[in-house]
Design a protein around this motif. Structure first.
Motif, PDB file in Angstrom:
ATOM      1  N   MET A   1     -71.744  -0.919  37.638  1.00 30.16           N
ATOM      2  CA  MET A   1     -72.943  -0.270  37.135  1.00 30.16           C
ATOM      3  C   MET A   1     -73.329  -0.847  35.782  1.00 30.16           C
ATOM      4  O   MET A   1     -72.458  -1.185  34.973  1.00 30.16           O
ATOM      5  CB  MET A   1     -72.710   1.237  37.004  1.00 30.16           C
ATOM      6  N   PRO A  22     -76.323   6.241  36.055  1.00 30.38           N
ATOM      7  CA  PRO A  22     -76.477   5.847  37.464  1.00 30.38           C
ATOM      8  C   PRO A  22     -77.877   6.102  38.018  1.00 30.38           C
ATOM      9  O   PRO A  22     -78.385   5.311  38.821  1.00 30.38           O
ATOM     10  CB  PRO A  22     -75.429   6.704  38.176  1.00 30.38           C
ATOM     11  N   GLN A 147     -70.547  -6.211  40.442  1.00 26.70           N
ATOM     12  CA  GLN A 147     -71.420  -5.095  40.073  1.00 26.70           C
ATOM     13  C   GLN A 147     -72.887  -5.512  39.974  1.00 26.70           C
ATOM     14  O   GLN A 147     -73.763  -4.675  39.819  1.00 26.70           O
ATOM     15  CB  GLN A 147     -70.968  -4.512  38.731  1.00 26.70           C
ATOM     16  N   GLN A 296     -77.063   1.938  41.773  1.00 25.86           N
ATOM     17  CA  GLN A 296     -77.698   2.446  40.565  1.00 25.86           C
ATOM     18  C   GLN A 296     -79.213   2.428  40.777  1.00 25.86           C
ATOM     19  O   GLN A 296     -79.767   1.434  41.248  1.00 25.86           O
ATOM     20  CB  GLN A 296     -77.329   1.581  39.363  1.00 25.86           C
TER      21      GLN A 296
END
Length: 375
Positions: A1, A22, A147, A296
């Motif tokens: 994230m 998020p 990520q 996210q």
């Protein structure tokens, strides 16, 4: 994230930093830099994951904002002095565009250096280069890059959502063909074939929120094209060309929940075309995407109804001045927030104090009475 995002000399983001959650929304006046923040993050993630397509010699689907005229009051900047950086779990990732081309960094070590590769008499247009970014095999860097594996940006257009679309082969991921939502009918065809329970859940939700609708169909119009069609409770069938914009927008957001997941979903103005009651439902869908897939979700919005569905740490106010460019501040960090939040709901607080130009009344601690903040 992505926890933090920083941009230097990217469009109107002269020296801009944002802290993220998020699920997060950027609010603020027109031309403050909300969309540029989303586009900067899309550029960064696309470069991190090397997700590009060639179209007539150009990289698609993004065009980073490499050109910008700065106010005379600011010190001159080097050509191509552009930096995009984000902090993620376990480290950070940065893309810097300078005279030698692109430099890609993760952690504390540069992991790629790519030359612009064409006429230096013009400003390099990075997305036109044919180089391929090198992928690091170091575990720490892989943790960072994982990520930032893929990004999806949507700014839905009803004509694109209505359009016939091709079928999605079983070997290909389910997703829109572009930012505007082309391919919606093909997505629903794939959802129905790959996950019949998901298709049934969407139909049940549509019936609940749109009482005149009995069912949703994906109609085959040629050997390679399908369109959406709904059946009304009176038996009539309505083809996509005549479907309401609100229904099309709702179907597009409902489909997002069942597409192949990405690490980052960017949404421009999720309130567009929706009845106020449907805005809350769309926000529930977006929060479910965060909770179920770990994606996210970041959005740019003008709607207090969107903001009302969020928590104080999930909202940032975006402002822009000629002297400083774009600035981002969490709404909970604005002056006297605790006192103001006792009087107003989150969205009402913002709309009551925003003056439509620079949100100064919200950021400069005026009286609790919004009438006193007007000039």
């Amino acid at each position: 994230m992505i926890h933090t995002f920083y941009a230097r000399n990217y469009g109107c983001l002269v020296d801009t930093e944002a802290s993220l959650t998020p699920l997060h929304a950027f609010i603020g006046p027109n031309d403050s830099g909300k969309s540029t923040l989303l586009h900067g993050m899309r550029t960064l993630v696309q470069l991190a994951g090397s997700h590009f397509q060639q179209d007539k010699g150009r990289w698609r689907p993004f065009e980073p904002y490499l050109l910008m005229t700065y106010p005379s009051s600011q010190p001159p900047r080097k050509p191509h002095d552009i930096l995009l950086e984000c902090g993620v779990d376990g480290g950070w990732f940065a893309i810097e565009m300078g005279p030698r081309g692109l430099q890609e960094r993760a952690g504390e070590r540069r992991i790629s250096d790519m030359s612009a590769g064409h006429d230096r008499s013009n400003v390099p247009r990075l997305w036109e280069t044919r180089s391929v970014l090198w992928r690091s095999k170091r575990p720490s860097e892989q943790q960072i890059l994982t990520q930032l594996r893929q990004v999806r940006l949507v700014r839905f257009d009803p004509d694109a959502l209505r359009a016939p679309s091709g079928l999605i082969p079983e070997t290909q991921p389910v997703g829109f063909l572009d930012d505007r939502g082309h391919g919606l009918a093909g997505i629903y065809f794939a959802i129905r074939n790959r996950n019949d329970d998901a298709f049934s859940r969407i139909v049940d939700d549509v019936r609940r929120h749109f009482p005149t609708i009995k069912g949703l169909r994906v109609k085959v119009v040629t050997s390679s094209e399908v369109v959406l069609e709904v059946e009304l409770v009176n038996g009539a069938r309505v083809e996509a060309a005549r479907l309401s914009e609100g229904l099309l927008y709702y179907l597009a957001f409902a489909a997002l929940r069942y597409m192949d997941p990405v690490s980052l979903l960017l949404v421009e103005e999720p309130e567009n075309g929706l009845h106020p009651a449907r805005i809350a439902e769309v926000m529930r869908i977006l929060r479910a995407i965060v909770e179920e897939s770990g994606t996210q979700v970041l959005m740019a919005t003008h709607s207090p109804l969107v903001v009302n569905e969020l928590k104080p740490d999930e909202v940032s106010v975006v402002t822009r001045t000629a002297e400083e460019g774009t600035r981002v501040k969490r709404i909970k960090d604005t002056p006297d927030f605790e006192e103001r939040s006792k009087v107003y709901a989150l969205g009402e607080l913002w709309i009551a104090y925003a003056n439509g130009e620079d949100e100064a009344p919200l950021l400069e601690a005026p009286s609790l009475d919004p009438r006193h903040s007007r000039r």
